[in-house]
Design a protein around this motif. Structure first.
Motif, PDB file in Angstrom:
ATOM      1  N   ASN A 130       0.819  -1.211  -0.225  1.00 41.35           N
ATOM      2  CA  ASN A 130      -0.079  -0.227  -0.183  1.00 41.35           C
ATOM      3  C   ASN A 130       0.872   1.349   0.003  1.00 41.35           C
ATOM      4  OD1 ASN A 130       0.783   0.346   2.701  1.00 41.35           O
ATOM      5  ND2 ASN A 130      -1.051  -0.481   3.583  1.00 41.35           N
ATOM      6  N   SER A 131       0.250   2.320  -0.011  1.00 38.44           N
ATOM      7  CA  SER A 131       0.907   3.818  -0.043  1.00 38.44           C
ATOM      8  C   SER A 131       1.825   4.081   1.441  1.00 38.44           C
ATOM      9  CB  SER A 131       0.088   4.802  -0.118  1.00 38.44           C
ATOM     10  OG  SER A 131      -0.863   4.882   0.931  1.00 38.44           O
ATOM     11  N   ASN A 132       1.596   3.308   2.225  1.00 38.86           N
ATOM     12  CA  ASN A 132       2.567   3.197   3.646  1.00 38.86           C
ATOM     13  C   ASN A 132       3.669   2.198   3.436  1.00 38.86           C
ATOM     14  OD1 ASN A 132       1.137   5.310   4.658  1.00 38.86           O
ATOM     15  ND2 ASN A 132      -0.203   3.665   5.576  1.00 38.86           N
ATOM     16  N   ASN A 133       3.873   1.527   2.362  1.00 39.24           N
ATOM     17  CA  ASN A 133       4.763   0.288   2.279  1.00 39.24           C
ATOM     18  C   ASN A 133       4.479  -0.746   2.961  1.00 39.24           C
ATOM     19  OD1 ASN A 133       6.830  -0.260   0.120  1.00 39.24           O
ATOM     20  ND2 ASN A 133       8.357   0.035   1.685  1.00 39.24           N
ATOM     21  N   GLU A 134       3.268  -0.963   3.363  1.00 39.34           N
ATOM     22  CA  GLU A 134       2.873  -2.138   3.875  1.00 39.34           C
ATOM     23  C   GLU A 134       2.623  -3.254   2.976  1.00 39.34           C
ATOM     24  OE1 GLU A 134       1.092  -0.036   7.806  1.00 39.34           O
ATOM     25  OE2 GLU A 134      -0.260  -0.015   6.167  1.00 39.34           O
ATOM     26  N   ILE A 135       2.976  -4.711   3.350  1.00 43.28           N
ATOM     27  CA  ILE A 135       2.289  -5.761   2.524  1.00 43.28           C
ATOM     28  C   ILE A 135       0.816  -5.748   2.499  1.00 43.28           C
ATOM     29  CG2 ILE A 135       2.516  -7.868   1.909  1.00 43.28           C
ATOM     30  CD1 ILE A 135       5.559  -7.791   2.626  1.00 43.28           C
ATOM     31  N   VAL A 136       0.114  -5.739   1.557  1.00 42.40           N
ATOM     32  CA  VAL A 136      -1.286  -5.884   1.332  1.00 42.40           C
ATOM     33  C   VAL A 136      -1.770  -7.494   1.355  1.00 42.40           C
ATOM     34  CG1 VAL A 136      -3.479  -5.478   0.198  1.00 42.40           C
ATOM     35  CG2 VAL A 136      -1.878  -3.664   0.681  1.00 42.40           C
ATOM     36  N   CYS A 137      -0.877  -8.171   0.661  1.00 44.65           N
ATOM     37  CA  CYS A 137      -1.088  -9.368   0.235  1.00 44.65           C
ATOM     38  C   CYS A 137       0.388  -9.893  -0.540  1.00 44.65           C
ATOM     39  CB  CYS A 137      -2.313  -9.694  -0.791  1.00 44.65           C
ATOM     40  SG  CYS A 137      -2.397  -8.899  -2.025  1.00 44.65           S
ATOM     41  N   LYS A 138       0.557 -11.224  -0.592  1.00 42.65           N
ATOM     42  CA  LYS A 138       1.551 -11.896  -1.139  1.00 42.65           C
ATOM     43  C   LYS A 138       1.256 -13.151  -1.277  1.00 42.65           C
ATOM     44  CE  LYS A 138       3.882 -13.169   3.151  1.00 42.65           C
ATOM     45  NZ  LYS A 138       5.022 -13.026   4.236  1.00 42.65           N
ATOM     46  N   GLY A 139       2.123 -13.865  -2.352  1.00 46.74           N
ATOM     47  CA  GLY A 139       1.751 -15.287  -2.816  1.00 46.74           C
ATOM     48  C   GLY A 139       2.208 -15.624  -3.897  1.00 46.74           C
ATOM     49  N   THR A 140       1.907 -16.687  -4.425  1.00 39.57           N
ATOM     50  CA  THR A 140       2.550 -17.320  -5.891  1.00 39.57           C
ATOM     51  C   THR A 140       1.269 -17.494  -6.731  1.00 39.57           C
ATOM     52  OG1 THR A 140       4.049 -18.368  -4.482  1.00 39.57           O
ATOM     53  CG2 THR A 140       3.858 -19.325  -6.692  1.00 39.57           C
ATOM     54  N   ILE A 141       1.471 -17.053  -8.046  1.00 46.16           N
ATOM     55  CA  ILE A 141       0.751 -17.016  -8.996  1.00 46.16           C
ATOM     56  C   ILE A 141       1.230 -17.788 -10.309  1.00 46.16           C
ATOM     57  CG2 ILE A 141      -0.900 -15.837 -10.549  1.00 46.16           C
ATOM     58  CD1 ILE A 141      -1.106 -13.602  -8.522  1.00 46.16           C
ATOM     59  N   ALA A 142       0.707 -18.634 -10.903  1.00 43.60           N
ATOM     60  CA  ALA A 142       1.093 -19.384 -11.922  1.00 43.60           C
ATOM     61  C   ALA A 142      -0.089 -19.468 -13.165  1.00 43.60           C
ATOM     62  CB  ALA A 142       1.628 -20.883 -11.660  1.00 43.60           C
ATOM     63  N   GLY A 143       0.330 -19.237 -14.485  1.00 38.27           N
ATOM     64  CA  GLY A 143      -0.524 -19.348 -15.542  1.00 38.27           C
ATOM     65  C   GLY A 143       0.121 -19.658 -16.859  1.00 38.27           C
ATOM     66  N   MET A 144      -0.505 -19.858 -17.912  1.00 38.21           N
ATOM     67  CA  MET A 144      -0.040 -20.062 -19.017  1.00 38.21           C
ATOM     68  C   MET A 144      -0.587 -18.898 -19.975  1.00 38.21           C
ATOM     69  SD  MET A 144       0.672 -23.191 -19.023  1.00 38.21           S
ATOM     70  CE  MET A 144       0.600 -23.568 -20.899  1.00 38.21           C
ATOM     71  N   ILE A 145       0.677 -18.370 -20.589  1.00 44.08           N
ATOM     72  CA  ILE A 145       0.636 -17.177 -21.526  1.00 44.08           C
ATOM     73  C   ILE A 145       1.294 -17.290 -22.910  1.00 44.08           C
ATOM     74  CG2 ILE A 145       2.622 -16.220 -20.318  1.00 44.08           C
ATOM     75  CD1 ILE A 145       1.117 -13.493 -21.012  1.00 44.08           C
ATOM     76  N   LYS A 146       0.721 -17.356 -23.907  1.00 48.14           N
ATOM     77  CA  LYS A 146       1.255 -17.557 -25.249  1.00 48.14           C
ATOM     78  C   LYS A 146       0.476 -16.896 -26.239  1.00 48.14           C
ATOM     79  CE  LYS A 146      -1.057 -21.989 -26.034  1.00 48.14           C
ATOM     80  NZ  LYS A 146      -1.081 -23.447 -26.341  1.00 48.14           N
ATOM     81  N   PRO A 147       1.176 -16.860 -27.451  1.00 47.09           N
ATOM     82  CA  PRO A 147       0.456 -16.056 -28.533  1.00 47.09           C
ATOM     83  C   PRO A 147      -0.704 -16.900 -29.113  1.00 47.09           C
ATOM     84  CG  PRO A 147       2.973 -16.204 -28.917  1.00 47.09           C
ATOM     85  CD  PRO A 147       2.483 -16.980 -27.754  1.00 47.09           C
ATOM     86  N   GLY A 148      -1.929 -15.945 -29.374  1.00 47.24           N
ATOM     87  CA  GLY A 148      -3.004 -16.611 -29.824  1.00 47.24           C
ATOM     88  C   GLY A 148      -2.579 -17.432 -31.180  1.00 47.24           C
ATOM     89  N   GLN A 149      -3.646 -18.136 -31.424  1.00 48.97           N
ATOM     90  CA  GLN A 149      -3.468 -19.124 -32.974  1.00 48.97           C
ATOM     91  C   GLN A 149      -4.064 -17.938 -33.676  1.00 48.97           C
ATOM     92  OE1 GLN A 149      -1.550 -21.803 -33.267  1.00 48.97           O
ATOM     93  NE2 GLN A 149      -0.986 -21.285 -30.972  1.00 48.97           N
ATOM     94  N   HIS A 150      -3.567 -18.083 -35.226  1.00 45.14           N
ATOM     95  CA  HIS A 150      -4.319 -17.301 -36.239  1.00 45.14           C
ATOM     96  C   HIS A 150      -5.556 -18.190 -36.800  1.00 45.14           C
ATOM     97  CE1 HIS A 150      -1.618 -13.989 -36.416  1.00 45.14           C
ATOM     98  NE2 HIS A 150      -0.457 -15.065 -36.264  1.00 45.14           N
ATOM     99  N   ALA A 151      -6.494 -17.619 -37.004  1.00 49.10           N
ATOM    100  CA  ALA A 151      -7.768 -18.359 -37.710  1.00 49.10           C
ATOM    101  C   ALA A 151      -7.604 -18.985 -39.028  1.00 49.10           C
ATOM    102  CB  ALA A 151      -8.993 -17.563 -37.684  1.00 49.10           C
TER     103      ALA A 151
END
Length: 151
Positions: A130-151
């Motif tokens: 936050n603006s006071n430099n306190e941790i609001v939340c923390k964790g681990t996030i994973a996902g898939m990200i890739k270019p889209g396929q052309h139609a």
């Protein structure tokens, strides 16, 4: 050299579900960005009536957009991947710990650290301050990200 403007232009979100105002820094190891939770966002009307607070799922989404998706776009562009601006994005896992509340008109800063990026899967450790430099939340996030396929 990849600019933060290019990354922001490729984000597949728009208002009211875009939770990135600015990317402060991005490199192969992580991303840092900011977002201000404006008081007119629709979820504040009902979460909670007397003292609105930002829902944890929205905090998680903000962390994912800045810490995972912006970083993922940077990494794809760094690999000289070409794509038409259409991305395939899917969150595959998330584990978050919420430590402080975030209220309307509060600006937050998200910092991510890449754990790994391979075979289109990106995993990051994220922290929101936050603006006071306190941790609001923390964790681990994973996902898939890739270019889209052309139609």
């Amino acid at each position: 050299m990849i600019t933060t403007k290019e990354i922001l232009a490729l984000l597949p979100y728009s208002d009211p579900f875009l939770f990135v105002d600015e990317i402060k820094e991005v490199n192969e190891q992580g991303c840092e960005g900011v977002y201000r939770f404006r008081e007119n966002l629709p979820f504040y009307r009902g979460h909670f009536k007397e003292q609105p607070v930002t829902p944890g799922v929205i905090l998680t989404e903000c962390c994912a957009q800045i810490g995972l998706v912006c970083l993922g776009i940077f990494l794809l562009l760094s690999e000289e991947q070409t794509f038409s601006g259409k991305l395939q994005i899917a969150m595959s896992s998330v584990e978050m710990e919420f430590l402080n509340a975030t209220y309307p008109n509060e600006e937050v800063r998200v910092v991510s650290e890449k754990v790994y990026f391979r075979f289109s899967k990106l995993k990051c450790k994220v922290k929101m301050y936050n603006s006071n430099n306190e941790i609001v939340c923390k964790g681990t996030i994973a996902g898939m990200i890739k270019p889209g396929q052309h139609a």
